[in-house]
Design a protein around this motif. Structure first.
Motif, PDB file in Angstrom:
ATOM      1  N   LYS A   1       6.785  -2.079  -8.565  1.00 54.14           N
ATOM      2  CA  LYS A   1       5.288  -1.853  -7.631  1.00 54.14           C
ATOM      3  C   LYS A   1       5.438  -0.987  -6.986  1.00 54.14           C
ATOM      4  O   LYS A   1       4.003  -0.601  -6.443  1.00 54.14           O
ATOM      5  CB  LYS A   1       4.766  -3.595  -7.545  1.00 54.14           C
TER       6      LYS A   1
ATOM      7  N   LEU B   1       2.666   1.796  -6.753  1.00 55.78           N
ATOM      8  CA  LEU B   1       1.160   1.897  -5.151  1.00 55.78           C
ATOM      9  C   LEU B   1       2.029   3.235  -5.140  1.00 55.78           C
ATOM     10  O   LEU B   1       0.933   3.494  -4.387  1.00 55.78           O
ATOM     11  CB  LEU B   1       1.969   0.972  -4.943  1.00 55.78           C
TER      12      LEU B   1
ATOM     13  N   ILE C   1      -0.672   6.409  -5.279  1.00 55.87           N
ATOM     14  CA  ILE C   1      -1.502   7.129  -3.241  1.00 55.87           C
ATOM     15  C   ILE C   1      -1.306   8.233  -3.508  1.00 55.87           C
ATOM     16  O   ILE C   1      -2.015   8.769  -2.977  1.00 55.87           O
ATOM     17  CB  ILE C   1      -1.236   5.533  -2.507  1.00 55.87           C
TER      18      ILE C   1
ATOM     19  N   LYS D   1     -10.303   0.952  -7.287  1.00 60.50           N
ATOM     20  CA  LYS D   1      -8.547   0.469  -7.832  1.00 60.50           C
ATOM     21  C   LYS D   1      -7.975  -0.575  -7.261  1.00 60.50           C
ATOM     22  O   LYS D   1      -7.969  -1.408  -6.478  1.00 60.50           O
ATOM     23  CB  LYS D   1      -7.836   1.758  -7.282  1.00 60.50           C
TER      24      LYS D   1
ATOM     25  N   ASP E   1      -7.457  -4.380  -6.390  1.00 65.52           N
ATOM     26  CA  ASP E   1      -6.193  -4.504  -5.907  1.00 65.52           C
ATOM     27  C   ASP E   1      -4.753  -3.864  -5.568  1.00 65.52           C
ATOM     28  O   ASP E   1      -3.998  -4.035  -4.481  1.00 65.52           O
ATOM     29  CB  ASP E   1      -5.655  -5.654  -7.047  1.00 65.52           C
ATOM     30  N   ASP E   2      -5.798  -2.789  -5.193  1.00 64.46           N
ATOM     31  CA  ASP E   2      -4.824  -1.290  -4.876  1.00 64.46           C
ATOM     32  C   ASP E   2      -5.877  -0.737  -3.307  1.00 64.46           C
ATOM     33  O   ASP E   2      -5.189  -0.727  -1.962  1.00 64.46           O
ATOM     34  CB  ASP E   2      -4.628   0.068  -5.417  1.00 64.46           C
TER      35      ASP E   2
ATOM     36  N   SER F   1      -7.191  -0.140   1.738  1.00 68.90           N
ATOM     37  CA  SER F   1      -6.724  -1.142   1.412  1.00 68.90           C
ATOM     38  C   SER F   1      -7.471  -2.227   0.706  1.00 68.90           C
ATOM     39  O   SER F   1      -8.021  -2.838   1.667  1.00 68.90           O
ATOM     40  CB  SER F   1      -5.563  -1.157   1.701  1.00 68.90           C
ATOM     41  N   GLU F   2      -6.896  -2.649  -0.778  1.00 70.66           N
ATOM     42  CA  GLU F   2      -7.562  -3.762  -1.086  1.00 70.66           C
ATOM     43  C   GLU F   2      -5.779  -5.178  -1.426  1.00 70.66           C
ATOM     44  O   GLU F   2      -6.290  -6.157  -2.142  1.00 70.66           O
ATOM     45  CB  GLU F   2      -7.936  -2.921  -2.965  1.00 70.66           C
ATOM     46  N   ASN F   3      -5.204  -4.486  -0.572  1.00 75.57           N
ATOM     47  CA  ASN F   3      -3.858  -5.333  -0.331  1.00 75.57           C
ATOM     48  C   ASN F   3      -3.607  -5.649   1.071  1.00 75.57           C
ATOM     49  O   ASN F   3      -3.973  -4.243   1.278  1.00 75.57           O
ATOM     50  CB  ASN F   3      -3.084  -5.049  -1.586  1.00 75.57           C
TER      51      ASN F   3
ATOM     52  N   GLY G   1      -0.865  -3.021   1.858  1.00 77.67           N
ATOM     53  CA  GLY G   1      -1.543  -1.297   1.537  1.00 77.67           C
ATOM     54  C   GLY G   1      -1.013  -0.749   2.921  1.00 77.67           C
ATOM     55  O   GLY G   1      -0.973   1.041   2.589  1.00 77.67           O
TER      56      GLY G   1
ATOM     57  N   ASN H   1       2.044   0.771   3.971  1.00 83.60           N
ATOM     58  CA  ASN H   1       1.962   1.752   3.155  1.00 83.60           C
ATOM     59  C   ASN H   1       1.567   3.107   3.264  1.00 83.60           C
ATOM     60  O   ASN H   1       1.765   3.993   3.470  1.00 83.60           O
ATOM     61  CB  ASN H   1       2.149   1.219   1.934  1.00 83.60           C
TER      62      ASN H   1
END
Length: 131
Positions: free
Chosen positions: A3, A7, A11, A56, A58-59, A79-81, A84, A87
């Protein structure tokens, strides 16, 4: 791990295209999103500004702010997590000029893009502007 790799790939491929919209028109943003079959929304922010948003789930969420002339004047990446932000920071540290732990710079198409990690009311966001 799969995952995380997916991701990062998504991105990177998105940001490579999206970061260059600043200074372009909203029409150009919508054309690219439509070509990639990406659902987006449009809203008024004020009498003189509008926005185009892509969530997007959860991203991340990408928001382009447009002036009265349909020109993209600011771009925001949220970021949605939870992981994130880390990252994105790792990716920016690798591919852009590091100005500080929360600022990066990209030189492209004869323009200078500033990327900054900001805390806005407890929410960390990345803003991308032209210097």
């Amino acid at each position: 791990m799969k995952k995380l790799i997916l991701l990062i790939f998504l991105i990177q491929s998105f940001i490579c295209n999206a970061q260059f919209f600043i200074g372009n028109t909203g029409r150009q943003v919508k054309k690219v999103l439509a070509e990639k079959k990406i659902d987006f929304t449009e809203d008024f922010l004020s009498e003189k500004t509008t926005r185009i948003s892509w969530l997007k789930k959860d991203d991340f969420q990408m928001i382009w702010v447009l002036d009265i002339n349909d020109k993209v004047i600011r771009q925001t990446l949220i970021s949605e997590n939870e992981n994130g932000i880390n990252n994105f920071v790792k990716w920016f540290n690798k591919d852009f000029v590091v100005i500080s732990p929360t600022k990066w710079r990209n030189y492209s198409r004869n323009l200078i893009y500033d990327i900054e990690l900001e805390n806005l009311f407890g929410e960390y966001i990345f803003t991308i502007t032209i210097k």
